[in-house]
Scaffold this motif. Structure first.
Motif, mmCIF file in Angstrom:
data_model
loop_
_atom_site.group_PDB
_atom_site.id
_atom_site.type_symbol
_atom_site.label_atom_id
_atom_site.label_comp_id
_atom_site.label_asym_id
_atom_site.label_seq_id
_atom_site.Cartn_x
_atom_site.Cartn_y
_atom_site.Cartn_z
ATOM 1 N N GLN A 142 -15.845 54.155 -26.674
ATOM 2 C CA GLN A 142 -14.803 53.264 -27.186
ATOM 3 C C GLN A 142 -14.540 53.528 -28.663
ATOM 4 O OE1 GLN A 142 -13.589 50.902 -24.855
ATOM 5 N NE2 GLN A 142 -11.895 50.477 -26.239
ATOM 6 N N SER A 143 -15.596 53.792 -29.421
ATOM 7 C CA SER A 143 -15.443 54.015 -30.861
ATOM 8 C C SER A 143 -14.606 55.258 -31.153
ATOM 9 C CB SER A 143 -16.829 54.145 -31.518
ATOM 10 O OG SER A 143 -17.566 55.209 -30.928
ATOM 11 N N GLU A 144 -14.713 56.276 -30.305
ATOM 12 C CA GLU A 144 -13.924 57.487 -30.490
ATOM 13 C C GLU A 144 -12.436 57.239 -30.257
ATOM 14 O OE1 GLU A 144 -15.552 60.165 -27.667
ATOM 15 O OE2 GLU A 144 -17.405 60.552 -28.777
ATOM 16 N N MET A 145 -12.151 56.299 -29.393
ATOM 17 C CA MET A 145 -10.769 56.047 -28.977
ATOM 18 C C MET A 145 -10.050 55.055 -29.874
ATOM 19 S SD MET A 145 -9.521 54.591 -25.270
ATOM 20 C CE MET A 145 -10.261 52.972 -25.595
ATOM 21 N N THR A 146 -10.794 54.207 -30.597
ATOM 22 C CA THR A 146 -10.197 53.058 -31.291
ATOM 23 C C THR A 146 -9.087 53.451 -32.247
ATOM 24 O OG1 THR A 146 -12.279 51.850 -31.123
ATOM 25 C CG2 THR A 146 -10.683 51.077 -32.759
ATOM 26 N N GLY A 147 -9.341 54.459 -33.092
ATOM 27 C CA GLY A 147 -8.342 54.860 -34.078
ATOM 28 C C GLY A 147 -7.060 55.349 -33.436
ATOM 29 N N PHE A 172 -6.122 58.581 -22.517
ATOM 30 C CA PHE A 172 -7.217 58.165 -23.400
ATOM 31 C C PHE A 172 -8.540 58.123 -22.630
ATOM 32 C CE2 PHE A 172 -4.016 55.929 -26.263
ATOM 33 C CZ PHE A 172 -4.106 56.911 -27.243
ATOM 34 N N GLY A 173 -8.485 57.612 -21.408
ATOM 35 C CA GLY A 173 -9.706 57.505 -20.611
ATOM 36 C C GLY A 173 -10.312 58.839 -20.263
ATOM 37 N N VAL A 174 -9.466 59.851 -20.051
ATOM 38 C CA VAL A 174 -9.953 61.183 -19.710
ATOM 39 C C VAL A 174 -10.471 61.922 -20.942
ATOM 40 C CG1 VAL A 174 -9.183 63.469 -18.925
ATOM 41 C CG2 VAL A 174 -8.539 61.435 -17.639
ATOM 42 N N LEU A 175 -9.803 61.703 -22.095
ATOM 43 C CA LEU A 175 -10.132 62.464 -23.298
ATOM 44 C C LEU A 175 -11.378 61.944 -24.021
ATOM 45 C CD1 LEU A 175 -6.618 63.095 -24.904
ATOM 46 C CD2 LEU A 175 -8.036 64.711 -23.636
ATOM 47 N N PHE A 176 -11.646 60.636 -23.939
ATOM 48 C CA PHE A 176 -12.717 60.058 -24.742
ATOM 49 C C PHE A 176 -13.858 59.543 -23.864
ATOM 50 C CE2 PHE A 176 -8.802 59.525 -27.243
ATOM 51 C CZ PHE A 176 -9.170 60.215 -28.397
ATOM 52 N N ASP A 177 -15.068 59.630 -24.426
ATOM 53 C CA ASP A 177 -16.256 59.156 -23.714
ATOM 54 C C ASP A 177 -16.796 57.850 -24.272
ATOM 55 O OD1 ASP A 177 -16.300 61.362 -21.979
ATOM 56 O OD2 ASP A 177 -17.360 62.577 -23.480
ATOM 57 N N VAL A 220 -6.763 50.478 -18.970
ATOM 58 C CA VAL A 220 -7.120 51.634 -18.138
ATOM 59 C C VAL A 220 -8.217 52.489 -18.777
ATOM 60 C CG1 VAL A 220 -6.262 53.756 -17.080
ATOM 61 C CG2 VAL A 220 -4.893 51.670 -16.955
ATOM 62 N N PRO A 221 -8.084 52.913 -20.049
ATOM 63 C CA PRO A 221 -9.169 53.706 -20.625
ATOM 64 C C PRO A 221 -10.456 52.916 -20.815
ATOM 65 C CG PRO A 221 -7.548 53.190 -22.304
ATOM 66 C CD PRO A 221 -6.956 52.780 -20.989
ATOM 67 N N SER A 222 -10.334 51.608 -21.078
ATOM 68 C CA SER A 222 -11.542 50.790 -21.236
ATOM 69 C C SER A 222 -12.355 50.767 -19.955
ATOM 70 C CB SER A 222 -11.162 49.365 -21.638
ATOM 71 O OG SER A 222 -10.532 49.343 -22.902
ATOM 72 N N LEU A 223 -11.672 50.691 -18.805
ATOM 73 C CA LEU A 223 -12.371 50.708 -17.522
ATOM 74 C C LEU A 223 -13.079 52.045 -17.292
ATOM 75 C CD1 LEU A 223 -9.672 48.975 -15.278
ATOM 76 C CD2 LEU A 223 -11.853 48.002 -16.010
ATOM 77 N N MET A 224 -12.398 53.135 -17.680
ATOM 78 C CA MET A 224 -12.988 54.453 -17.471
ATOM 79 C C MET A 224 -14.167 54.694 -18.416
ATOM 80 S SD MET A 224 -9.684 56.882 -16.745
ATOM 81 C CE MET A 224 -10.746 58.253 -16.296
ATOM 82 N N ILE A 225 -13.988 54.307 -19.687
ATOM 83 C CA ILE A 225 -15.050 54.523 -20.673
ATOM 84 C C ILE A 225 -16.261 53.652 -20.360
ATOM 85 C CG2 ILE A 225 -15.649 54.146 -23.104
ATOM 86 C CD1 ILE A 225 -12.836 55.159 -23.789
ATOM 87 N N GLU A 226 -16.009 52.443 -19.866
ATOM 88 C CA GLU A 226 -17.108 51.566 -19.471
ATOM 89 C C GLU A 226 -17.940 52.210 -18.358
ATOM 90 O OE1 GLU A 226 -17.587 47.168 -17.447
ATOM 91 O OE2 GLU A 226 -15.953 47.483 -18.869
ATOM 92 N N GLU A 227 -17.257 52.867 -17.413
ATOM 93 C CA GLU A 227 -17.967 53.565 -16.340
ATOM 94 C C GLU A 227 -18.826 54.703 -16.908
ATOM 95 O OE1 GLU A 227 -17.993 52.562 -13.335
ATOM 96 O OE2 GLU A 227 -16.032 51.878 -12.616
ATOM 97 N N LYS A 228 -18.263 55.423 -17.903
ATOM 98 C CA LYS A 228 -18.994 56.540 -18.502
ATOM 99 C C LYS A 228 -20.221 56.054 -19.272
ATOM 100 C CE LYS A 228 -14.853 59.423 -19.079
ATOM 101 N NZ LYS A 228 -13.958 60.091 -20.058
ATOM 102 N N GLN A 229 -20.038 54.975 -20.061
ATOM 103 C CA GLN A 229 -21.136 54.496 -20.901
ATOM 104 C C GLN A 229 -22.265 53.881 -20.085
ATOM 105 O OE1 GLN A 229 -19.057 51.914 -23.676
ATOM 106 N NE2 GLN A 229 -18.864 53.550 -25.188
ATOM 107 N N GLU A 230 -21.909 53.219 -18.989
ATOM 108 C CA GLU A 230 -22.928 52.585 -18.151
ATOM 109 C C GLU A 230 -23.420 53.521 -17.044
ATOM 110 O OE1 GLU A 230 -21.400 48.898 -16.702
ATOM 111 O OE2 GLU A 230 -21.157 48.032 -18.708
ATOM 112 N N HIS A 231 -22.903 54.757 -17.054
ATOM 113 C CA HIS A 231 -23.299 55.802 -16.102
ATOM 114 C C HIS A 231 -22.999 55.425 -14.643
ATOM 115 C CE1 HIS A 231 -25.222 57.867 -19.419
ATOM 116 N NE2 HIS A 231 -25.898 56.765 -19.714
#
Length: 359
Positions: free
Chosen positions: A272-277, A265-270, A188-199
């Motif tokens: 993937q690297s920020e979320m990994t830990g 996670f998807g809402v809090l982070f923009d 779920v967060p990977s899908l959201m972060i991917e949307e953010k990174q690819e605009h």
């Protein structure tokens, strides 16, 4: 209302296809299948050439002596009928003896008489579908050993799972609960972060879709893959399930918790690297707390009180209960309540955060 559902469904369908394209979910599902099938097939890998059987023989018959001395058998003596039944109830997932035999006192005289001797046999609940096959195989083996046709009666002797969970179901629980939750928490967060990174998220938001609909679509896509993963688990281990109603509670609880944490996670982070830990920490806590609950580790009193309030432990307890014939429904509903409460708190925060983003 219909337009709202169509937008959410369209976003979810896109995310489901995207998850297939990036192959992450496929690899996870394949890994899950291999692990669980390997556990189930472990008995075939280490299967002994001798016929395994658990025996309760209070009369010390010649039959049990013949079984112990025969190279074709691997016989284990139980001290009581209760011990035999307990041992058999823990079997059925590919390991150990699949049949227990209770030899009545005076059985030697039955072997010597003209009447056909009868033994009581015991088979575990997961093996109920192949009980007839196990019975006929043992009757043939005993006939070869004694030269006498011995009848094994299984009537009323299918041993249902105990309240205490067996080791193998515990191992399955660790993998099943961890990987089912992992799918949602990572996907779920990977899908959201991917949307953010690819605009592409910006493009979605200038379309008729709102941020709330986008988040709901991600949640629906995560739910789909959690259901697929759960289906695989139960396709492999369906035979051991005793209470499908409790299973339904587990599935609902797993979806609620995994999706809520994934959305958080998807809402809090923009990135993937920020979320990994944080993601790694969450997964370690999930598997670690379930393992601690499994081995019943002696913990300080305050930790013992905290442990049941952790959703992964609560879900593990519900999962175990679905495999038991002696369900403590009060504990099951309490565990489900814990999951719903924590997931509800997380969803509440997500709704607040989304409203902030909408501003």
């Amino acid at each position: 209302m219909i337009d709202n559902l169509n937008i959410i469904g369209g976003i979810a369908a896109k995310d489901i296809l995207d998850a297939i394209k990036n192959r992450f979910v496929i690899y996870q599902i394949i890994a899950l299948s291999i692990i669980l099938i390997s556990i189930k097939g472990l008995g075939l890998i280490i299967e002994e050439p001798a016929t395994q059987v658990i025996i309760f023989d209070p009369g010390g018959s010649n039959l049990s002596r013949m079984i112990e001395e025969s190279q074709d058998f691997n016989g284990y003596q139980a001290e009581s009928l209760e011990e035999l039944q307990q041992s058999i109830s823990d079997m059925g997932f590919g390991l150990g003896a699949e049949l227990g035999l209770a030899i009545p006192p005076g059985f030697d005289s039955q072997l010597e008489s003209s009447a056909q001797p009868v033994l009581k046999g015991y088979v575990s609940w997961p093996n109920r579908s192949k009980a007839a096959q196990i019975k006929s195989g043992m009757e043939a083996a005993l006939r070869d050993l004694t030269g006498v046709p011995i009848l094994i009666s299984l009537e009323g002797n299918i041993i249902t799972p105990p309240a205490e969970i067996g080791l193998l179901v515990g191992i399955v629980t660790i993998f099943a609960v961890t990987i089912i939750l992992t799918i949602g928490i990572i996907l779920v967060p990977s899908l959201m972060i991917e949307e953010k990174q690819e605009h592409t998220l910006d493009a979605l938001l200038v379309s008729p879709a709102s941020i709330g609909q986008v988040v709901a679509g991600k949640a629906l896509a995560g739910t789909f893959y959690i259901l697929v993963t759960t289906l695989i688990v139960y396709l492999i281990y369906w035979s051991g399930v005793y209470n499908w109603g409790v299973t339904a509670l587990f599935v609902i609880g797993a979806i609620l918790f995994a999706v809520s944490v994934g959305l958080l996670f998807g809402v809090l982070f923009d990135r993937q690297s920020e979320m990994t830990g944080w993601l790694s920490l969450a997964l370690v806590l999930i598997s670690g707390t379930v393992f601690i609950e499994l081995i019943n580790l002696d913990l300080p009193a305050f930790l013992d009180q905290i442990l049941p309030w952790l959703p992964p432990v609560a879900l593990a307890r519900i999962f175990w209960a679905s495999y038991s014939s002696q369900v403590d429904y009060q504990q099951v509903f309490a565990s489900f309540g814990v999951v719903v409460f924590v997931a509800g708190m997380i969803f509440g925060f997500i709704v607040w955060k989304i409203k902030q983003l909408d501003r």
